[in-house]
Design a protein around this motif. Structure first.
Motif, PDB file in Angstrom:
ATOM      1  N   ARG A  44       9.764   0.085   3.463  1.00  0.00           N
ATOM      2  CA  ARG A  44       9.371  -1.262   3.398  1.00  0.00           C
ATOM      3  C   ARG A  44      10.276  -2.223   4.291  1.00  0.00           C
ATOM      4  O   ARG A  44      11.512  -1.977   4.377  1.00  0.00           O
ATOM      5  N   ALA A  46      10.496  -6.257   5.516  1.00  0.00           N
ATOM      6  CA  ALA A  46      10.116  -7.875   5.559  1.00  0.00           C
ATOM      7  C   ALA A  46      10.385  -8.586   6.872  1.00  0.00           C
ATOM      8  O   ALA A  46      11.609  -8.566   7.300  1.00  0.00           O
ATOM      9  N   ARG A  48       9.816 -12.011   9.215  1.00  0.00           N
ATOM     10  CA  ARG A  48       9.223 -13.308   9.085  1.00  0.00           C
ATOM     11  C   ARG A  48       8.467 -13.504  10.336  1.00  0.00           C
ATOM     12  O   ARG A  48       8.709 -13.203  11.314  1.00  0.00           O
ATOM     13  N   ALA A  80      12.543  -7.517   1.482  1.00  0.00           N
ATOM     14  CA  ALA A  80      11.933  -7.672   0.016  1.00  0.00           C
ATOM     15  C   ALA A  80      12.499  -6.395  -0.722  1.00  0.00           C
ATOM     16  O   ALA A  80      13.080  -5.431  -0.418  1.00  0.00           O
ATOM     17  N   GLN A  83       9.958  -1.303  -3.534  1.00  0.00           N
ATOM     18  CA  GLN A  83       8.976  -0.631  -4.477  1.00  0.00           C
ATOM     19  C   GLN A  83       8.297   0.513  -3.758  1.00  0.00           C
ATOM     20  O   GLN A  83       8.200   0.767  -2.584  1.00  0.00           O
ATOM     21  N   THR A  86       2.135   0.552  -2.388  1.00  0.00           N
ATOM     22  CA  THR A  86       0.855   0.024  -3.212  1.00  0.00           C
ATOM     23  C   THR A  86      -0.178   0.778  -2.939  1.00  0.00           C
ATOM     24  O   THR A  86      -0.891   0.772  -2.093  1.00  0.00           O
ATOM     25  N   GLU A  95      -0.084  -0.404   1.726  1.00  0.00           N
ATOM     26  CA  GLU A  95       1.202  -0.246   2.627  1.00  0.00           C
ATOM     27  C   GLU A  95       0.814   0.400   4.211  1.00  0.00           C
ATOM     28  O   GLU A  95      -0.078   1.342   3.940  1.00  0.00           O
ATOM     29  N   THR A 132      -1.907  -9.030   0.498  1.00  0.00           N
ATOM     30  CA  THR A 132      -0.458  -9.338  -0.287  1.00  0.00           C
ATOM     31  C   THR A 132       0.692  -8.663   0.334  1.00  0.00           C
ATOM     32  O   THR A 132       1.704  -9.063   0.478  1.00  0.00           O
ATOM     33  N   VAL A 133       0.690  -7.258   0.463  1.00  0.00           N
ATOM     34  CA  VAL A 133       1.581  -6.542   1.197  1.00  0.00           C
ATOM     35  C   VAL A 133       2.052  -6.899   2.419  1.00  0.00           C
ATOM     36  O   VAL A 133       3.259  -7.086   2.805  1.00  0.00           O
ATOM     37  N   THR A 135       1.739  -9.948   3.682  1.00  0.00           N
ATOM     38  CA  THR A 135       2.552 -11.118   3.499  1.00  0.00           C
ATOM     39  C   THR A 135       3.942 -10.880   3.278  1.00  0.00           C
ATOM     40  O   THR A 135       5.011 -11.378   3.577  1.00  0.00           O
ATOM     41  N   GLU A 136       4.145  -9.911   2.186  1.00  0.00           N
ATOM     42  CA  GLU A 136       5.397  -9.187   1.993  1.00  0.00           C
ATOM     43  C   GLU A 136       6.307  -8.944   3.065  1.00  0.00           C
ATOM     44  O   GLU A 136       7.435  -9.026   3.352  1.00  0.00           O
ATOM     45  N   TYR A 137       5.525  -8.245   3.909  1.00  0.00           N
ATOM     46  CA  TYR A 137       6.150  -7.524   5.363  1.00  0.00           C
ATOM     47  C   TYR A 137       6.398  -8.483   6.227  1.00  0.00           C
ATOM     48  O   TYR A 137       7.298  -8.190   7.247  1.00  0.00           O
TER      49      TYR A 137
END
Length: 270
Positions: A44, A46, A48, A80, A83, A86, A95, A132-133, A135-137
């Motif tokens: 994972r 993240a 910006r 992040a 986890q 997903t 993911e 959703t994922v 956005t997390e990345y």
């Protein structure tokens, strides 16, 4: 925060919680060392998202539309919490698949190029889970306005890292069936260390049948790349070459121009 909170001498539990949340939001965590990224494989991350403003990127292509994006200076990355991937009940992986395309050292600093390939959602539930994922990345496709726009489309995000500072090079949305054929080639080039440098670092997407790519530099010299399905590593360096990327219907290549020159063109030559 209200004026009472700013000027009062007493703070409630709610006030303290808000201040702690603001402080936590400002904590920055650096990028993992390059070799750890190579060893770690899929993980994972993240990042910006920021649209490149005047980034020194060149693009050459015969198919598709490629968006160029960057993270100026390579700073501002937040990691992040880790986890498990997903996964929806029908085995759709929300993911991305991550593949390191090339790595090396210059001036004693490690660099690498990697690609995230996001699978195409088949319905609204999968699209929402993927968005959703994304956005997390921090890998949000700028051309979509809602989750349903992702249905039937895959996304690719190519990033580079130099001395632990990462930035986005290219992102592209692909519809079902979009792939490179014959001598089709889409490539992007940027500076190795920053976008203000000459465009020396080249990454491209080609047909899986392609056996050879020639990168030509502005000083008239060239670099010839061949297929490297074994992901050959020499002296902790993943050789520049043509290789597959997990989840991608196409093959990929990376080539780096010698110092003192820059990118001119790239062609499938075999």
């Amino acid at each position: 925060m209200s004026a009472d909170r700013e000027t009062g001498h007493e703070m409630t539990n709610t006030d303290i919680a808000l201040l702690l949340a603001d402080a936590a939001d400002g904590v920055e965590i650096g990028i993992a060392p390059t070799q750890a990224v190579i060893r770690g494989g899929r993980r994972r991350r993240a990042r910006r998202w920021a649209v490149a403003a005047g980034a020194a990127l060149a693009i050459v292509g015969t198919t598709g539309t490629v968006a160029l994006a960057g993270l100026p200076g390579g700073d501002g990355h937040r990691v992040a919490a880790t986890q498990p991937p997903t996964t929806l009940p029908n085995s759709f992986q929300a993911e991305p698949h991550n593949t390191t395309l090339a790595s090396g050292f210059e001036d004693g600093k490690a660099w690498n190029v990697s690609v995230d390939v996001w699978g195409a959602p088949r319905n609204a539930a999968e699209a929402q889970a993927q968005l959703t994922v994304m956005t997390e990345y921090g890998e949000y496709p700028g051309e979509i306005s809602e989750a349903s726009d992702l249905i039937g489309k895959s996304a690719i995000f190519v990033s580079k890292s130099y001395d632990g500072k990462a930035s986005m090079m290219i992102h592209q949305m692909l519809s079902k069936g979009d792939r490179q054929r014959g001598t089709d080639l889409v490539s992007g080039a940027s500076g190795l260390k920053s976008s203000s440098e000459p465009a020396r670092l080249v990454v491209g997407r080609i047909a899986k049948s392609a056996q050879q790519v020639t990168c030509t530099w502005k000083d008239g010299t060239s670099t010839v790349l061949h297929r490297d399905p074994a992901n050959t590593i020499v002296n902790n360096t993943l050789l520049q070459g043509i290789r597959p990327a997990e989840g991608s219907p196409d093959a990929w290549f990376v080539c780096l121009a010698p110092k003192g020159t820059s990118y001119d063109k790239a062609e499938v030559t075999g």
